[in-house]
Design a protein around this motif. Sequence first.
Motif, PDB file in Angstrom:
ATOM      1  N   GLY A 148       0.841  -1.295   0.112  1.00 17.42           N
ATOM      2  CA  GLY A 148       0.086   0.176   0.028  1.00 17.42           C
ATOM      3  C   GLY A 148       0.853   1.290   0.115  1.00 17.42           C
ATOM      4  O   GLY A 148       0.345   2.247  -0.171  1.00 17.42           O
ATOM      5  N   HIS A 149       2.151   1.252   0.138  1.00 16.08           N
ATOM      6  CA  HIS A 149       2.896   2.464  -0.010  1.00 16.08           C
ATOM      7  C   HIS A 149       3.137   2.735  -1.492  1.00 16.08           C
ATOM      8  O   HIS A 149       3.063   2.388  -2.366  1.00 16.08           O
ATOM      9  CB  HIS A 149       4.525   1.985   0.449  1.00 16.08           C
ATOM     10  CG  HIS A 149       4.602   2.082   1.815  1.00 16.08           C
ATOM     11  ND1 HIS A 149       3.830   1.311   2.760  1.00 16.08           N
ATOM     12  CD2 HIS A 149       5.367   3.107   2.600  1.00 16.08           C
ATOM     13  CE1 HIS A 149       4.588   1.368   3.895  1.00 16.08           C
ATOM     14  NE2 HIS A 149       5.248   2.417   3.980  1.00 16.08           N
ATOM     15  N   GLN A 150       3.012   4.346  -1.604  1.00 17.38           N
ATOM     16  CA  GLN A 150       2.858   4.752  -2.642  1.00 17.38           C
ATOM     17  C   GLN A 150       4.056   6.154  -2.742  1.00 17.38           C
ATOM     18  O   GLN A 150       4.100   6.807  -2.008  1.00 17.38           O
ATOM     19  CB  GLN A 150       1.687   5.565  -2.780  1.00 17.38           C
ATOM     20  CG  GLN A 150       0.525   4.571  -3.308  1.00 17.38           C
ATOM     21  CD  GLN A 150      -0.930   5.180  -3.540  1.00 17.38           C
ATOM     22  OE1 GLN A 150      -0.993   6.501  -3.192  1.00 17.38           O
ATOM     23  NE2 GLN A 150      -1.865   4.509  -4.073  1.00 17.38           N
ATOM     24  N   LEU A 151       4.633   6.244  -4.038  1.00 15.07           N
ATOM     25  CA  LEU A 151       5.756   7.229  -4.132  1.00 15.07           C
ATOM     26  C   LEU A 151       5.205   8.352  -4.186  1.00 15.07           C
ATOM     27  O   LEU A 151       4.143   8.831  -5.233  1.00 15.07           O
ATOM     28  CB  LEU A 151       6.763   6.806  -5.240  1.00 15.07           C
ATOM     29  CG  LEU A 151       7.727   8.022  -5.632  1.00 15.07           C
ATOM     30  CD1 LEU A 151       8.855   7.777  -4.514  1.00 15.07           C
ATOM     31  CD2 LEU A 151       8.276   7.545  -7.006  1.00 15.07           C
ATOM     32  N   VAL A 152       5.571   9.565  -3.463  1.00 12.71           N
ATOM     33  CA  VAL A 152       5.156  10.965  -3.901  1.00 12.71           C
ATOM     34  C   VAL A 152       6.237  11.502  -4.719  1.00 12.71           C
ATOM     35  O   VAL A 152       5.932  12.095  -5.902  1.00 12.71           O
ATOM     36  CB  VAL A 152       5.123  11.576  -2.213  1.00 12.71           C
ATOM     37  CG1 VAL A 152       4.957  13.217  -2.720  1.00 12.71           C
ATOM     38  CG2 VAL A 152       4.066  11.214  -1.488  1.00 12.71           C
ATOM     39  N   ARG A 153       7.470  11.665  -4.210  1.00  8.13           N
ATOM     40  CA  ARG A 153       8.542  12.201  -5.062  1.00  8.13           C
ATOM     41  C   ARG A 153      10.090  11.648  -4.437  1.00  8.13           C
ATOM     42  O   ARG A 153       9.932  11.475  -3.396  1.00  8.13           O
ATOM     43  CB  ARG A 153       8.716  13.500  -5.510  1.00  8.13           C
ATOM     44  CG  ARG A 153       8.632  14.349  -4.365  1.00  8.13           C
ATOM     45  CD  ARG A 153       8.994  15.808  -4.766  1.00  8.13           C
ATOM     46  NE  ARG A 153      10.278  15.997  -5.529  1.00  8.13           N
ATOM     47  CZ  ARG A 153      10.669  17.176  -6.092  1.00  8.13           C
ATOM     48  NH1 ARG A 153       9.878  18.355  -6.075  1.00  8.13           N
ATOM     49  NH2 ARG A 153      11.590  17.262  -6.828  1.00  8.13           N
ATOM     50  N   ARG A 154      10.776  11.479  -5.547  1.00  3.06           N
ATOM     51  CA  ARG A 154      12.297  11.485  -5.125  1.00  3.06           C
ATOM     52  C   ARG A 154      12.988  12.862  -4.909  1.00  3.06           C
ATOM     53  O   ARG A 154      12.446  13.716  -5.412  1.00  3.06           O
ATOM     54  CB  ARG A 154      13.031  10.831  -6.390  1.00  3.06           C
ATOM     55  CG  ARG A 154      12.701   9.351  -6.464  1.00  3.06           C
ATOM     56  CD  ARG A 154      13.431   8.753  -7.546  1.00  3.06           C
ATOM     57  NE  ARG A 154      14.738   8.775  -7.476  1.00  3.06           N
ATOM     58  CZ  ARG A 154      15.791   8.405  -8.730  1.00  3.06           C
ATOM     59  NH1 ARG A 154      14.675   7.959  -9.661  1.00  3.06           N
ATOM     60  NH2 ARG A 154      16.825   8.517  -8.602  1.00  3.06           N
ATOM     61  N   GLU A 155      13.976  12.669  -3.788  1.00  4.82           N
ATOM     62  CA  GLU A 155      14.641  14.280  -3.823  1.00  4.82           C
ATOM     63  C   GLU A 155      13.599  15.202  -3.308  1.00  4.82           C
ATOM     64  O   GLU A 155      13.703  16.352  -3.855  1.00  4.82           O
ATOM     65  CB  GLU A 155      15.462  14.566  -4.948  1.00  4.82           C
ATOM     66  CG  GLU A 155      16.598  13.638  -5.460  1.00  4.82           C
ATOM     67  CD  GLU A 155      17.538  13.683  -4.336  1.00  4.82           C
ATOM     68  OE1 GLU A 155      18.261  14.549  -3.632  1.00  4.82           O
ATOM     69  OE2 GLU A 155      18.093  12.554  -4.209  1.00  4.82           O
ATOM     70  N   TYR A 156      12.783  14.988  -2.347  1.00  5.77           N
ATOM     71  CA  TYR A 156      11.959  15.990  -1.990  1.00  5.77           C
ATOM     72  C   TYR A 156      12.625  17.135  -1.034  1.00  5.77           C
ATOM     73  O   TYR A 156      13.251  17.116  -0.391  1.00  5.77           O
ATOM     74  CB  TYR A 156      10.965  15.268  -0.967  1.00  5.77           C
ATOM     75  CG  TYR A 156       9.675  16.222  -0.663  1.00  5.77           C
ATOM     76  CD1 TYR A 156       8.688  16.602  -1.223  1.00  5.77           C
ATOM     77  CD2 TYR A 156       9.875  16.872   0.630  1.00  5.77           C
ATOM     78  CE1 TYR A 156       7.480  17.352  -0.911  1.00  5.77           C
ATOM     79  CE2 TYR A 156       9.125  17.888   1.082  1.00  5.77           C
ATOM     80  CZ  TYR A 156       7.715  18.324   0.389  1.00  5.77           C
ATOM     81  OH  TYR A 156       6.808  18.849   0.512  1.00  5.77           O
ATOM     82  N   PRO A 157      12.446  18.276  -1.848  1.00  2.27           N
ATOM     83  CA  PRO A 157      13.296  19.380  -1.310  1.00  2.27           C
ATOM     84  C   PRO A 157      12.786  20.004   0.012  1.00  2.27           C
ATOM     85  O   PRO A 157      11.647  19.998   0.162  1.00  2.27           O
ATOM     86  CB  PRO A 157      12.912  20.702  -2.428  1.00  2.27           C
ATOM     87  CG  PRO A 157      11.536  20.300  -3.035  1.00  2.27           C
ATOM     88  CD  PRO A 157      11.511  18.578  -2.915  1.00  2.27           C
ATOM     89  N   THR A 158      13.854  20.327   0.857  1.00  2.00           N
ATOM     90  CA  THR A 158      13.550  20.939   2.093  1.00  2.00           C
ATOM     91  C   THR A 158      14.507  22.022   2.390  1.00  2.00           C
ATOM     92  O   THR A 158      15.784  22.238   1.512  1.00  2.00           O
ATOM     93  CB  THR A 158      13.665  20.240   3.328  1.00  2.00           C
ATOM     94  OG1 THR A 158      14.963  19.917   3.719  1.00  2.00           O
ATOM     95  CG2 THR A 158      12.979  18.700   3.033  1.00  2.00           C
ATOM     96  N   ALA A 159      14.472  22.929   3.218  1.00  2.00           N
ATOM     97  CA  ALA A 159      15.320  24.000   3.418  1.00  2.00           C
ATOM     98  C   ALA A 159      16.851  23.610   4.121  1.00  2.00           C
ATOM     99  O   ALA A 159      17.695  24.312   3.989  1.00  2.00           O
ATOM    100  CB  ALA A 159      14.728  25.105   4.660  1.00  2.00           C
ATOM    101  N   ILE A 160      16.839  22.242   4.425  1.00  4.56           N
ATOM    102  CA  ILE A 160      18.034  21.709   5.050  1.00  4.56           C
ATOM    103  C   ILE A 160      18.681  20.662   4.022  1.00  4.56           C
ATOM    104  O   ILE A 160      19.400  19.930   4.328  1.00  4.56           O
ATOM    105  CB  ILE A 160      18.101  21.408   6.304  1.00  4.56           C
ATOM    106  CG1 ILE A 160      16.907  20.153   6.431  1.00  4.56           C
ATOM    107  CG2 ILE A 160      17.847  22.528   7.411  1.00  4.56           C
ATOM    108  CD1 ILE A 160      17.003  19.401   7.731  1.00  4.56           C
ATOM    109  N   GLY A 161      17.958  20.615   2.808  1.00  4.71           N
ATOM    110  CA  GLY A 161      18.507  19.646   1.760  1.00  4.71           C
ATOM    111  C   GLY A 161      17.406  18.495   1.285  1.00  4.71           C
ATOM    112  O   GLY A 161      16.276  18.389   2.102  1.00  4.71           O
TER     113      GLY A 161
END
Length: 238
Positions: free
Chosen positions: A136-149
């Motif tokens: 049941g796991h689903q991918l949202v995205r790879r390399e999800y951007p945040t303010a710290i990387g």
Amino acid sequence: MRLVIATCSVDYEGRLRAHLPRAKRLLMVKNDGSVLIHSDGGSYKPLNWMSPPARLHIAPREEFEGTTIGEDMDADVKELWTVQAAKTDDRLVIRIYDKEHDSAHELGIDPGLIKDGVEADLQRLLAEQIEILGTGHQLVRREYPTAIGPVDILARDVNGATVAIELKRVGDIDGVEQLTRYLELLNRDPLLRPVKGIFAAQRIKPQARTLAEDRGIRCVSLDYDAMRGVDDVEARLF
């Protein structure tokens, strides 16, 4: 990079003290500020070193001749190298008695070591096979951007909860700390929270697993060969 082959003695002073008596050695001075002392043996590991950032000062004999430093030094010392750490009181003191070689070389920017099974490959394969983490796991995205990387992978579990996945070839405590920082930041976002964490690696060190589980982070061991389809799981004896 500067390479010097010299007869020298070396003293490390600071949180610990270590002494290398007079002998012929290779001194390696890198552009990043590090200084390494090698012998003709011991594989890749230096006998002693100073990590960057550090400051190297080279004093010829005439600079310290007649001073208190000179009085405490052998008469045949030709140069005194002092390598001072930038953030601590640690320092290397290298006494040069004789040089056989001294050269400088511009190596340029290194592209880095490319290995089979690096984290980028693991990331791609896990994104394609996200249900390895659970049905049941689903991918949202790879390399999800945040303010710290970027977070390696952002997904949702069977209940729709957000999951942040940190990937390593070898999972150690630093990787757990990195994922902890991502989770603290992501859980401030009302559109994402509550965010769970998964620490995934080909091999997870026991100390890292203990720390992760203590912080409520799930650990997942990845079989790289099975993920890329070159391992016949059914043919295994164990």
